[in-house]
Structure formats: structure tokens, C-alpha cells
Design an enzyme around this catalytic site. Sequence first.
Site, short mmCIF file in Angstrom:
data_model
loop_
_atom_site.label_atom_id
_atom_site.label_comp_id
_atom_site.label_asym_id
_atom_site.label_seq_id
_atom_site.Cartn_x
_atom_site.Cartn_y
_atom_site.Cartn_z
N TYR A 52 -80.01 37.24 -19.21
CA TYR A 52 -79.01 36.34 -18.74
C TYR A 52 -77.32 35.85 -19.42
O TYR A 52 -76.62 35.38 -18.34
CB TYR A 52 -78.88 36.38 -17.10
CG TYR A 52 -79.46 37.31 -16.34
CD1 TYR A 52 -78.89 38.32 -16.14
CD2 TYR A 52 -80.63 36.62 -15.01
CE1 TYR A 52 -79.37 39.60 -14.87
CE2 TYR A 52 -80.57 37.98 -13.93
CZ TYR A 52 -79.78 39.13 -14.39
OH TYR A 52 -79.90 39.81 -13.24
N ASN A 115 -80.40 41.59 -4.26
CA ASN A 115 -79.80 42.31 -4.29
C ASN A 115 -80.89 43.98 -4.58
O ASN A 115 -80.35 44.89 -4.86
CB ASN A 115 -78.57 42.81 -5.01
CG ASN A 115 -78.75 42.47 -6.87
OD1 ASN A 115 -79.37 42.14 -7.06
ND2 ASN A 115 -77.29 42.64 -7.27
N HIS A 118 -81.80 45.93 -11.06
CA HIS A 118 -80.69 45.29 -12.41
C HIS A 118 -80.76 46.35 -12.98
O HIS A 118 -81.39 47.45 -13.10
CB HIS A 118 -81.42 44.24 -13.28
CG HIS A 118 -80.66 44.14 -14.27
ND1 HIS A 118 -79.14 43.24 -14.40
CD2 HIS A 118 -80.83 45.13 -15.75
CE1 HIS A 118 -78.90 43.95 -16.13
NE2 HIS A 118 -79.32 44.43 -16.41
N GLU A 129 -80.99 45.29 -23.92
CA GLU A 129 -81.36 45.30 -22.86
C GLU A 129 -83.24 45.81 -23.27
O GLU A 129 -84.60 45.29 -22.93
CB GLU A 129 -80.88 44.84 -21.86
CG GLU A 129 -80.43 43.74 -20.97
CD GLU A 129 -78.79 44.85 -19.80
OE1 GLU A 129 -79.92 45.39 -19.38
OE2 GLU A 129 -78.63 43.73 -19.50
O1 CDP Z 1 -76.22 43.08 -11.33
P1 CDP Z 1 -74.90 43.25 -11.93
O2 CDP Z 1 -74.46 43.39 -12.52
O3 CDP Z 1 -74.17 44.17 -10.70
O4 CDP Z 1 -73.63 42.24 -11.18
P2 CDP Z 1 -73.49 40.84 -12.64
O5 CDP Z 1 -72.16 40.61 -12.25
O6 CDP Z 1 -73.24 40.98 -14.08
O7 CDP Z 1 -74.71 39.32 -11.95
C1 CDP Z 1 -75.42 39.75 -12.28
C2 CDP Z 1 -76.10 39.36 -11.07
O8 CDP Z 1 -75.81 37.91 -10.20
C3 CDP Z 1 -76.34 40.57 -10.03
O9 CDP Z 1 -76.91 40.93 -9.88
C4 CDP Z 1 -76.43 39.73 -9.01
O10 CDP Z 1 -77.98 38.82 -8.71
C5 CDP Z 1 -76.33 38.15 -9.11
N1 CDP Z 1 -75.08 37.13 -8.79
C6 CDP Z 1 -74.95 35.95 -8.10
O11 CDP Z 1 -76.25 35.41 -7.86
N2 CDP Z 1 -74.05 36.22 -7.70
C7 CDP Z 1 -72.66 36.62 -7.92
N3 CDP Z 1 -71.58 36.30 -6.89
C8 CDP Z 1 -72.64 37.45 -8.04
C9 CDP Z 1 -73.44 38.17 -9.07
MG MG Z 2 -74.40 43.03 -14.76
#
Ligand code: CDP
Ligand code: MG
Length: 136
Positions: A52, A115, A118, A129
Site C-alpha cells: 500500500y 470493506n 481489494h 500487484e
Molecule cells: O480499495 P479502494 O481502491 O477502493 O480504495 P483506496 O482509496 O485505494 O484505499 C485503499 C483502502 O484503504 C480502502 O479499500 C480502505 O480499506 C482503506 N481506506 C480507509 O480505511 N479509509 C479511507 N478514508 C479510505 C480508504
Molecule cells: Mg485503491
Amino acid sequence: MSDKEQTLSIIKPDAVERNLDNEIKEIFKNNGFQIVKEKKIQIEKSEAEKFYNVHQTKPFYNDLCAYLSSGPIVVMVLEKENAVLANRELMGATNPNDAQEGTIRKKYGISIDKNSVHGSDSLENAKIEINFFFKD
Ligand code: CDP
Ligand code: MG
């Protein structure tokens, strides 16, 4: 016209803990994805930090990496035409509260951090990845 692509999917600890991994894999298969590689693993926090690293400046980075390494996950390479976008659509919005009906996050997601899944956000990141988890 569209080409077959590969994308990386992870079933996150909250879903594996609730024994939802087989159910979620069925959803991928029923939506035309082929699971070409998969493994159930638990990663170190340092590995989650590498995975990440694009989020390293975000306020949620530390919690996110602690969470992804907190329990077993299922890592998969999914293959389908336009797999990257198709998987993002099937997953639904990052925040399950905003996710559309019929998406995995709407159905199983607990909160924005827990959620359930991923998915790579671009073909370029999918390659990075996939290589991160399946170097062979
Ligand atoms: O997973 P996705 O690509 O939809 O979202 P991201 O913006 O790439 O963020 C990665 C992960 O960080 C998310 O899937 C959430 O689990 C976490 N996250 C969080 O805990 N709080 C936030 N405000 C945004 C993301
Ligand atoms: Mg993401």
C-alpha cells in the site's frame, strides 16, 4: 473490442474471518472471472506497507497496513475481458455505504476500512500487484 486482462483481487481479513471467501469466489466465477491463481496467506505489516505504499502519506495508512496484516487473506489473480474495470464495478465503492446494490462491498462490507475486498485500480497497477504476490 476488448482483450482479456488480469487483475489482482484480495479477500480481506474481515471477510476471511467470517468464512466468506468461498462465497465471494463464487461471485467472481458467476460474473465470468477465471481465478487463475490463488493462495490464502497472512502477511507481515512490513509487507502490507510495501503493498500500500501509494497511500503512505494518507492519514489511514498505518491502520490500513495493520488491518491487512491482522489475519488471513485470500489473494487471487482474476482473468476476464476488461478485468480491471469489471472487478472494480463488481466490488463497488470503497465505502460500503456508497456501494451499489449487487456489489460485493454492498453485500459484505462492514465499514470503509473493513470493506471485504481489494482490487487493482489500473492495468499498470494490476501487473505490479500480481508480481508483488505471485513472483514466479
Ligand atoms: O480499495 P479502494 O481502491 O477502493 O480504495 P483506496 O482509496 O485505494 O484505499 C485503499 C483502502 O484503504 C480502502 O479499500 C480502505 O480499506 C482503506 N481506506 C480507509 O480505511 N479509509 C479511507 N478514508 C479510505 C480508504
Ligand atoms: Mg485503491
